[in-house]
Design a protein around this motif. Structure first.
Motif, PDB file in Angstrom:
ATOM      1  N   MET A 140     -12.778 -18.697 -27.734  1.00 12.03           N
ATOM      2  CA  MET A 140     -13.718 -18.210 -26.338  1.00 12.03           C
ATOM      3  C   MET A 140     -15.267 -18.380 -26.200  1.00 12.03           C
ATOM      4  SD  MET A 140     -14.659 -13.399 -27.210  1.00 12.03           S
ATOM      5  CE  MET A 140     -13.107 -13.715 -27.980  1.00 12.03           C
ATOM      6  N   SER A 141     -15.704 -17.977 -25.049  1.00 10.46           N
ATOM      7  CA  SER A 141     -17.194 -18.705 -25.029  1.00 10.46           C
ATOM      8  C   SER A 141     -17.997 -17.710 -24.598  1.00 10.46           C
ATOM      9  CB  SER A 141     -17.107 -19.878 -24.335  1.00 10.46           C
ATOM     10  OG  SER A 141     -18.943 -20.487 -24.093  1.00 10.46           O
ATOM     11  N   THR A 142     -19.194 -17.762 -24.756  1.00 14.61           N
ATOM     12  CA  THR A 142     -19.861 -16.327 -23.975  1.00 14.61           C
ATOM     13  C   THR A 142     -20.712 -17.563 -23.190  1.00 14.61           C
ATOM     14  OG1 THR A 142     -19.760 -15.248 -26.256  1.00 14.61           O
ATOM     15  CG2 THR A 142     -22.155 -15.032 -24.769  1.00 14.61           C
ATOM     16  N   PRO A 143     -20.427 -16.273 -21.496  1.00 13.53           N
ATOM     17  CA  PRO A 143     -21.598 -17.059 -20.884  1.00 13.53           C
ATOM     18  C   PRO A 143     -22.441 -16.168 -20.015  1.00 13.53           C
ATOM     19  CG  PRO A 143     -19.421 -15.316 -19.461  1.00 13.53           C
ATOM     20  CD  PRO A 143     -19.653 -15.268 -21.556  1.00 13.53           C
ATOM     21  N   TYR A 144     -23.798 -16.664 -19.659  1.00 10.81           N
ATOM     22  CA  TYR A 144     -24.946 -15.827 -19.696  1.00 10.81           C
ATOM     23  C   TYR A 144     -25.617 -15.851 -18.225  1.00 10.81           C
ATOM     24  CZ  TYR A 144     -25.722 -16.116 -24.533  1.00 10.81           C
ATOM     25  OH  TYR A 144     -25.822 -16.523 -26.148  1.00 10.81           O
ATOM     26  N   ASN A 145     -24.772 -16.380 -16.808  1.00 14.38           N
ATOM     27  CA  ASN A 145     -25.595 -16.520 -16.076  1.00 14.38           C
ATOM     28  C   ASN A 145     -23.650 -16.741 -15.119  1.00 14.38           C
ATOM     29  OD1 ASN A 145     -28.349 -16.481 -15.453  1.00 14.38           O
ATOM     30  ND2 ASN A 145     -27.491 -18.457 -17.038  1.00 14.38           N
ATOM     31  N   PRO A 146     -23.943 -15.920 -13.796  1.00 18.56           N
ATOM     32  CA  PRO A 146     -22.594 -16.295 -13.169  1.00 18.56           C
ATOM     33  C   PRO A 146     -21.888 -17.109 -12.878  1.00 18.56           C
ATOM     34  CG  PRO A 146     -24.167 -14.482 -12.389  1.00 18.56           C
ATOM     35  CD  PRO A 146     -24.856 -15.537 -13.317  1.00 18.56           C
ATOM     36  N   GLU A 183     -27.421  -5.716 -18.107  1.00 19.80           N
ATOM     37  CA  GLU A 183     -27.704  -6.886 -17.045  1.00 19.80           C
ATOM     38  C   GLU A 183     -26.303  -5.981 -16.338  1.00 19.80           C
ATOM     39  OE1 GLU A 183     -28.253 -11.115 -17.416  1.00 19.80           O
ATOM     40  OE2 GLU A 183     -29.941 -10.437 -18.839  1.00 19.80           O
ATOM     41  N   LEU A 184     -26.644  -5.377 -16.093  1.00 20.33           N
ATOM     42  CA  LEU A 184     -24.494  -4.127 -14.832  1.00 20.33           C
ATOM     43  C   LEU A 184     -24.907  -5.062 -13.515  1.00 20.33           C
ATOM     44  CD1 LEU A 184     -26.463  -1.018 -15.414  1.00 20.33           C
ATOM     45  CD2 LEU A 184     -25.557  -2.041 -17.180  1.00 20.33           C
ATOM     46  N   PRO A 185     -25.469  -5.822 -12.915  1.00 17.39           N
ATOM     47  CA  PRO A 185     -24.708  -6.450 -12.211  1.00 17.39           C
ATOM     48  C   PRO A 185     -24.365  -7.765 -12.846  1.00 17.39           C
ATOM     49  CG  PRO A 185     -27.081  -6.385 -11.269  1.00 17.39           C
ATOM     50  CD  PRO A 185     -26.965  -5.547 -13.190  1.00 17.39           C
ATOM     51  N   PHE A 186     -24.449  -7.911 -13.892  1.00 14.73           N
ATOM     52  CA  PHE A 186     -23.353  -8.991 -14.219  1.00 14.73           C
ATOM     53  C   PHE A 186     -21.988  -9.187 -15.175  1.00 14.73           C
ATOM     54  CE2 PHE A 186     -23.500 -12.436 -18.131  1.00 14.73           C
ATOM     55  CZ  PHE A 186     -22.816 -13.236 -17.501  1.00 14.73           C
ATOM     56  N   LEU A 187     -22.119  -8.360 -15.530  1.00 10.96           N
ATOM     57  CA  LEU A 187     -21.188  -7.169 -16.347  1.00 10.96           C
ATOM     58  C   LEU A 187     -20.502  -6.929 -15.211  1.00 10.96           C
ATOM     59  CD1 LEU A 187     -22.985  -4.734 -19.326  1.00 10.96           C
ATOM     60  CD2 LEU A 187     -22.048  -6.870 -19.398  1.00 10.96           C
ATOM     61  N   ARG A 188     -20.819  -6.473 -14.164  1.00  8.75           N
ATOM     62  CA  ARG A 188     -19.657  -6.272 -13.183  1.00  8.75           C
ATOM     63  C   ARG A 188     -18.988  -7.178 -12.756  1.00  8.75           C
ATOM     64  NH1 ARG A 188     -23.102  -1.915 -11.947  1.00  8.75           N
ATOM     65  NH2 ARG A 188     -24.418  -2.916 -10.421  1.00  8.75           N
ATOM     66  N   GLN A 189     -20.043  -8.562 -12.308  1.00 12.24           N
ATOM     67  CA  GLN A 189     -19.142  -9.871 -11.709  1.00 12.24           C
ATOM     68  C   GLN A 189     -18.086  -9.970 -13.156  1.00 12.24           C
ATOM     69  OE1 GLN A 189     -21.142 -12.922 -12.261  1.00 12.24           O
ATOM     70  NE2 GLN A 189     -19.883 -14.300 -12.398  1.00 12.24           N
ATOM     71  N   VAL A 190     -18.430  -9.754 -14.464  1.00  9.25           N
ATOM     72  CA  VAL A 190     -17.507 -10.404 -14.931  1.00  9.25           C
ATOM     73  C   VAL A 190     -16.064  -9.669 -15.400  1.00  9.25           C
ATOM     74  CG1 VAL A 190     -17.547 -10.906 -17.595  1.00  9.25           C
ATOM     75  CG2 VAL A 190     -19.289 -12.191 -16.084  1.00  9.25           C
ATOM     76  N   ALA A 191     -16.572  -8.097 -15.648  1.00 14.33           N
ATOM     77  CA  ALA A 191     -15.435  -6.852 -15.235  1.00 14.33           C
ATOM     78  C   ALA A 191     -14.169  -7.863 -14.373  1.00 14.33           C
ATOM     79  CB  ALA A 191     -16.150  -6.114 -14.993  1.00 14.33           C
TER      80      ALA A 191
END
Length: 337
Positions: A96-102, A125-133
């Motif tokens: 697993m790895s944690t991304p910090y940006n798109p 950072e809701l826009p980032f959460l939506r992108q990853v989701a």
């Protein structure tokens, strides 16, 4: 009940070295972690060139160095993550790895990761959460520095794109965390109010908070992992070395065993002790046949080879059919009915 999922947070404790990252993978597997987690980032996409370090970073790294300079030395190459993932598959430990940006999320999604971990700093950072989701994969979000309203917003943002495969981790973003600050019960509040699966991400020097979280129902535990606390870098000193992490894993597995299934019943080994530990009703003294039995004629003594004390009222006042010696256990065939 499924075993608690244990994440060894290697993070940036590889110090920018792929070789050290591979060593972290191998040791994490050896000590029984289910997953080894890293961080995927480019320093220029996280901080400005002059961004100051966090207080805890200042305490363990060069004060003259900017946060950008520190992070730049802790980057791994784009191809390194695929190599680490391949090594994890080879050894049978989850990657697993944690991304910090798109861009980081795209990189990880491109190599086929199954789960995305979101750091506490990005929970707002809701826009980032939506992108990853939108990738439709499981998301694990740490909630350090967030209040309940912010956690609710994050969960709602993820759900709005149709992703409901979510685990929320209680976390205190302080390195190391004070035991009195970790607030494990907040994990239960998030579970109950948001209807999510929950766990705990720990920064306490000992393992007490992790054990408490498991006992309260955490499905997942994350803790920083290093090869050596004395290595240079921001997180080594607040991480567990391999042997200490092994003790964390063993402690969690022991807690799982002792929690049991919730059904109240004696264990098999307990049953074997019943005969010697429970008492029977016995003659308190020598008693002649035909005696009307009084309470003073009855004692309670081990072993459990006669009538149990709960039957006391059934024999007081009854007639004894034959003589008894002191300490002889009462049985129903000795009593006139």
């Amino acid at each position: 009940m499924k075993p608690v999922y244990i994440i060894a947070e290697a993070g940036v404790n590889h110090n920018g070295s792929l070789e050290m990252a591979m060593q972290l993978v191998e040791r994490a597997k050896e000590i029984g972690a289910d997953c080894v987690k890293f961080q995927t980032f480019r320093a220029e996409r996280i901080v400005t060139a002059t961004s100051p370090k966090a207080n805890y970073q200042l305490e363990v790294t060069d004060k003259a160095e900017s946060q950008f300079e520190m992070l730049k030395k802790l980057e791994l190459g784009r191809d390194d993550f695929a190599r680490i993932q391949a090594r994890c598959k080879e050894l049978g430990i989850d990657f697993m790895s944690t991304p910090y940006n798109p861009e980081d999320a795209e990189l990880l999604n491109g190599i086929g990761v199954d789960v995305f971990k979101i750091a506490s700093g990005q929970v707002v950072e809701l826009p980032f959460l939506r992108q990853v989701a939108a990738y439709g994969k499981r998301m694990i979000i740490s909630t350090g520095m967030a209040d309940m309203a912010e956690v609710r917003e994050a969960v709602d943002a993820i759900r709005t794109v149709g992703n409901t495969d979510l685990v929320v981790l209680q976390c205190n973003t302080d390195y190391p965390s004070r035991i009195e600050d970790v607030n494990i019960r907040a994990m239960l509040t998030m579970r109950d109010e948001l209807g999510v699966r929950v766990g705990y991400s720990d920064h306490v020097p000992n393992n007490h908070a992790c054990f408490a979280a498991v006992a309260l129902g955490a499905e997942m535990i994350e803790k920083h992992f290093t090869l050596d606390n004395a290595l240079p870098g921001p997180d080594h000193s607040s991480s567990l070395e391999p042997e200490a992490f092994r003790q964390l894993v063993q402690g969690i597995r022991d807690i799982e065993k002792c929690l049991g299934d919730g059904v109240k019943r004696p264990s098999a080994r307990e049953k074997a002790n019943t005969y010697g530990m429970r008492r029977s009703m016995v003659a308190a003294l020598d008693l002649p046949a035909g005696k009307r039995i009084g309470r003073e004629d009855i004692g309670f003594k081990r072993p459990a080879n006669g009538l149990a004390p709960k039957h006391l009222d059934e024999i007081v006042g009854k007639t004894l059919l034959k003589a008894m010696r002191a300490d002889e256990p009462f049985t129903m065939d000795l009593i006139a009915h």
